[in-house]
Design an enzyme around this catalytic site. Sequence first.
Site, PDB file in Angstrom:
ATOM      1  CB  ALA A  42       4.552  -3.936  -8.525  1.00  8.71           C
ATOM      2  CE  LYS A  43      -1.622   4.204  -7.458  1.00  8.04           C
ATOM      3  NZ  LYS A  43      -0.779   4.999  -7.251  1.00  8.04           N
ATOM      4  CB  ALA A  44       4.052  -2.256  -4.449  1.00  8.37           C
TER       5      ALA A  44
ATOM      6  CE1 TYR B 163       2.403   6.877  -4.882  1.00  9.77           C
ATOM      7  CE2 TYR B 163       2.617   3.749  -5.224  1.00  9.77           C
ATOM      8  CZ  TYR B 163       2.208   5.115  -5.835  1.00  9.77           C
ATOM      9  OH  TYR B 163       1.800   4.903  -6.832  1.00  9.77           O
TER      10      TYR B 163
END
Length: 316
Positions: free
Chosen positions: A157-159, A163
């Site tokens: 997931a690019k959550a 980051y």
Amino acid sequence: MLQPTEKIWHNGRFIPWNDAKIHVLSHVVSYASSVFEGVRCYETKQGPALFRAQDHARRLLDSAKIYRMEIPYSIDQLAAAMSDVVRENKLRACYIRPISLRGYGDVGVLPQNNPVETYIACYPWGRYLGEEALKDGVDVCISSWNRFAPNTLPALAKAGANYMNSQLIRMEADINGYAEGIALDEAGYVSEGSGENLFVIRDGKVLTPPLGASVLPGITRDTIVKVAAQLGIPVVETIIPRELLYIADEVFFTGTAAEVTPIRSVDRIVVGKGHRGPITEQIQKRFFAIVNGDAKDEFGWLLPVQGVPEPQPVGA
């Protein structure tokens, strides 16, 4: 610094840039409950075009599904909205940021009573690691911060929450005089940069870590795998020991922001001859030929943006 544009897409309508605000007690502020994408619009010879907009939209919806976030838009609707926001802001080349976040509601960890808001912004943005980096390469280090272990945070997931780890990697590298950091996975094998996938070239073969190494399934990563195949360059997904970076012939980053950026040294150890190598250059040139419209778009990756006015001559 971020250069504001005129309008931002919010839940199906355009609002002024300065009106795109959330409450300080929105769920996303306390708990980083967001999923997002980064998409580039390139100025091609045929006009502005989004690169792999549908694939980015699909990954946004995949990320949201993993985090149980309901986004009421299809892949095609999201891709069309990206195109619309570029047209609305009259940009011919830009960076696009779709983001879905949990908004104002309950303040506890359980997010079921918090609405999911979707925004799409666009703004001018140049080379992430610098224009000269595309040719000369960058100096990087192995970070002291590892990527998260399986079954802790979902790496696919690019959550926003993921980051926080990336920020630690990038800040540490910057403080120590490097352009970027490379994280290892929980087993000590090479994973990726703070916001980039990684490719290693040794004896003519291109190696890249598998998704199981806490790697984001990068859109540019997938692009390079397909481009390399077109060029007859073998690509192998495999675990990569840290020390292979030191003895590699070439190493390069990929990503929407980084595009295809060579790495000239790792931990002050020179990679290859200390500049962009021949295979990296070959892949890089093919990549830019496609995104700039100079090569045939065999995969249908470019989504033309219609209705953006031509730039006016100086003094017109």
